[in-house]
Design a protein around this motif. Sequence first.
Motif, PDB file in Angstrom:
ATOM      1  N   GLY A 194      23.858  75.854  45.691  1.00 45.96           N
ATOM      2  CA  GLY A 194      24.582  75.679  44.450  1.00 45.96           C
ATOM      3  C   GLY A 194      23.578  75.114  43.475  1.00 45.96           C
ATOM      4  O   GLY A 194      22.922  75.844  42.769  1.00 45.96           O
ATOM      5  N   HIS A 195      23.398  73.776  43.510  1.00 48.27           N
ATOM      6  CA  HIS A 195      22.336  73.168  42.708  1.00 48.27           C
ATOM      7  C   HIS A 195      20.979  73.693  43.165  1.00 48.27           C
ATOM      8  O   HIS A 195      20.802  74.048  44.324  1.00 48.27           O
ATOM      9  CB  HIS A 195      22.322  71.635  42.896  1.00 48.27           C
ATOM     10  CG  HIS A 195      23.353  70.914  42.106  1.00 48.27           C
ATOM     11  ND1 HIS A 195      23.428  70.982  40.746  1.00 48.27           N
ATOM     12  CD2 HIS A 195      24.344  70.089  42.501  1.00 48.27           C
ATOM     13  CE1 HIS A 195      24.417  70.220  40.334  1.00 48.27           C
ATOM     14  NE2 HIS A 195      24.996  69.680  41.374  1.00 48.27           N
ATOM     15  N   ASN A 228      19.982  67.932  38.348  1.00 45.81           N
ATOM     16  CA  ASN A 228      21.125  68.040  39.251  1.00 45.81           C
ATOM     17  C   ASN A 228      22.145  66.922  39.050  1.00 45.81           C
ATOM     18  O   ASN A 228      22.976  66.675  39.914  1.00 45.81           O
ATOM     19  CB  ASN A 228      20.666  68.025  40.711  1.00 45.81           C
ATOM     20  CG  ASN A 228      19.933  69.286  41.078  1.00 45.81           C
ATOM     21  OD1 ASN A 228      20.139  70.328  40.478  1.00 45.81           O
ATOM     22  ND2 ASN A 228      19.064  69.194  42.065  1.00 45.81           N
ATOM     23  N   SER A 253      28.276  67.219  37.765  1.00 51.91           N
ATOM     24  CA  SER A 253      29.173  67.247  38.918  1.00 51.91           C
ATOM     25  C   SER A 253      29.402  68.652  39.492  1.00 51.91           C
ATOM     26  O   SER A 253      29.718  68.780  40.666  1.00 51.91           O
ATOM     27  CB  SER A 253      30.523  66.621  38.548  1.00 51.91           C
ATOM     28  OG  SER A 253      31.108  67.337  37.472  1.00 51.91           O
ATOM     29  N   SER A 254      29.249  69.698  38.706  1.00 53.34           N
ATOM     30  CA  SER A 254      29.491  71.052  39.206  1.00 53.34           C
ATOM     31  C   SER A 254      28.233  71.604  39.874  1.00 53.34           C
ATOM     32  O   SER A 254      27.140  71.522  39.313  1.00 53.34           O
ATOM     33  CB  SER A 254      29.889  71.977  38.053  1.00 53.34           C
ATOM     34  OG  SER A 254      29.952  73.311  38.500  1.00 53.34           O
ATOM     35  N   ASP A 255      28.383  72.188  41.061  1.00 55.47           N
ATOM     36  CA  ASP A 255      27.221  72.798  41.713  1.00 55.47           C
ATOM     37  C   ASP A 255      27.049  74.262  41.296  1.00 55.47           C
ATOM     38  O   ASP A 255      26.210  74.967  41.825  1.00 55.47           O
ATOM     39  CB  ASP A 255      27.293  72.663  43.226  1.00 55.47           C
ATOM     40  CG  ASP A 255      28.446  73.443  43.852  1.00 55.47           C
ATOM     41  OD1 ASP A 255      29.257  74.015  43.106  1.00 55.47           O
ATOM     42  OD2 ASP A 255      28.523  73.473  45.084  1.00 55.47           O
ATOM     43  N   LYS A 256      27.828  74.728  40.328  1.00 53.02           N
ATOM     44  CA  LYS A 256      27.701  76.099  39.826  1.00 53.02           C
ATOM     45  C   LYS A 256      26.668  76.208  38.701  1.00 53.02           C
ATOM     46  O   LYS A 256      26.267  77.305  38.337  1.00 53.02           O
ATOM     47  CB  LYS A 256      29.042  76.618  39.338  1.00 53.02           C
ATOM     48  CG  LYS A 256      30.041  76.808  40.470  1.00 53.02           C
ATOM     49  CD  LYS A 256      31.179  77.683  40.046  1.00 53.02           C
ATOM     50  CE  LYS A 256      32.121  77.959  41.179  1.00 53.02           C
ATOM     51  NZ  LYS A 256      31.613  78.926  42.125  1.00 53.02           N
ATOM     52  N   PHE A 257      26.244  75.070  38.140  1.00 56.15           N
ATOM     53  CA  PHE A 257      25.288  75.081  37.033  1.00 56.15           C
ATOM     54  C   PHE A 257      23.924  74.582  37.474  1.00 56.15           C
ATOM     55  O   PHE A 257      23.810  73.652  38.258  1.00 56.15           O
ATOM     56  CB  PHE A 257      25.784  74.203  35.875  1.00 56.15           C
ATOM     57  CG  PHE A 257      26.918  74.807  35.122  1.00 56.15           C
ATOM     58  CD1 PHE A 257      26.677  75.768  34.141  1.00 56.15           C
ATOM     59  CD2 PHE A 257      28.218  74.421  35.376  1.00 56.15           C
ATOM     60  CE1 PHE A 257      27.723  76.328  33.442  1.00 56.15           C
ATOM     61  CE2 PHE A 257      29.269  74.984  34.675  1.00 56.15           C
ATOM     62  CZ  PHE A 257      29.033  75.939  33.708  1.00 56.15           C
ATOM     63  N   TYR A 294      24.285  80.012  35.865  1.00 54.06           N
ATOM     64  CA  TYR A 294      25.641  79.815  36.363  1.00 54.06           C
ATOM     65  C   TYR A 294      25.778  80.646  37.629  1.00 54.06           C
ATOM     66  O   TYR A 294      25.558  81.861  37.610  1.00 54.06           O
ATOM     67  CB  TYR A 294      26.699  80.245  35.334  1.00 54.06           C
ATOM     68  CG  TYR A 294      28.089  80.062  35.866  1.00 54.06           C
ATOM     69  CD1 TYR A 294      28.693  78.812  35.845  1.00 54.06           C
ATOM     70  CD2 TYR A 294      28.789  81.129  36.416  1.00 54.06           C
ATOM     71  CE1 TYR A 294      29.968  78.632  36.363  1.00 54.06           C
ATOM     72  CE2 TYR A 294      30.067  80.965  36.930  1.00 54.06           C
ATOM     73  CZ  TYR A 294      30.647  79.709  36.898  1.00 54.06           C
ATOM     74  OH  TYR A 294      31.901  79.529  37.419  1.00 54.06           O
TER      75      TYR A 294
END
Length: 167
Positions: free
Chosen positions: A13-14, A100, A103-107, A148
Motif C-alpha cells: 500500500g504505502h 508515509n 492514514s490511508s495506505d492507498k496514497f 493512488y
Amino acid sequence: FTFIVMNSAFGQGHFELGSNVIGAGIGVGGGYGSGFTYGTQSPAINFQYERGMWDLGGPGVLSLGAYVAFKTYSYDYGYSSYNSKWSYTIIGVRSAYHYNGISSDKFDLYAGLMLGMKIVSYSDNNPDFNFDYSGSTMIITGVLGARYYFSDNFAGFVELGNGISLL
C-alpha cells in the motif's frame, strides 16, 4: 505533469523499504516547440522504475530509480514542403522521499530530484537552413508526485517535474 498509464507496485500500500514500482506514463504539452504556429508534437512517453532503498527512521522511505522519456516536435513551414523535426530524450537517475505519515495506505505522496541527460536531435530539409544537429545537456530537475493504489499491484499517478511535458 505526467499522468500514469500503467503502474505496477509489488505487494504494498504505502511505499516502503524494499518496495518496487514500475511505471509508464504519457504527458502532453510542454516547452519543446509549443510556441510555433504550424507545429505538431507527440505526447511525451516515459518509463520509470523505483525501489525503496533507505528507511530514514521517520514517516517515510527514500527511493532510488531510473527514468527515461521521449518526445518529438515537427514544424511545417506552411508555405512549402519544408519541415523541421526535433527529438528529445531524457535519461536519468532519480531519488524521492515517499511520505508515509498519512492514514490511508492507498496514497503515496513523494518529492525528489533527478540527475540526467537531455539528448536533442534536430533536422531540417529547407535548403536555406539544411543541417542536422544533435547534442546533450546534463539536467537536474525536481519531481513532486502522488500515486493512488486501486489494488496492491496497480496504481495511477500524476507528477509535476521531470522536464519533458506540462500535463
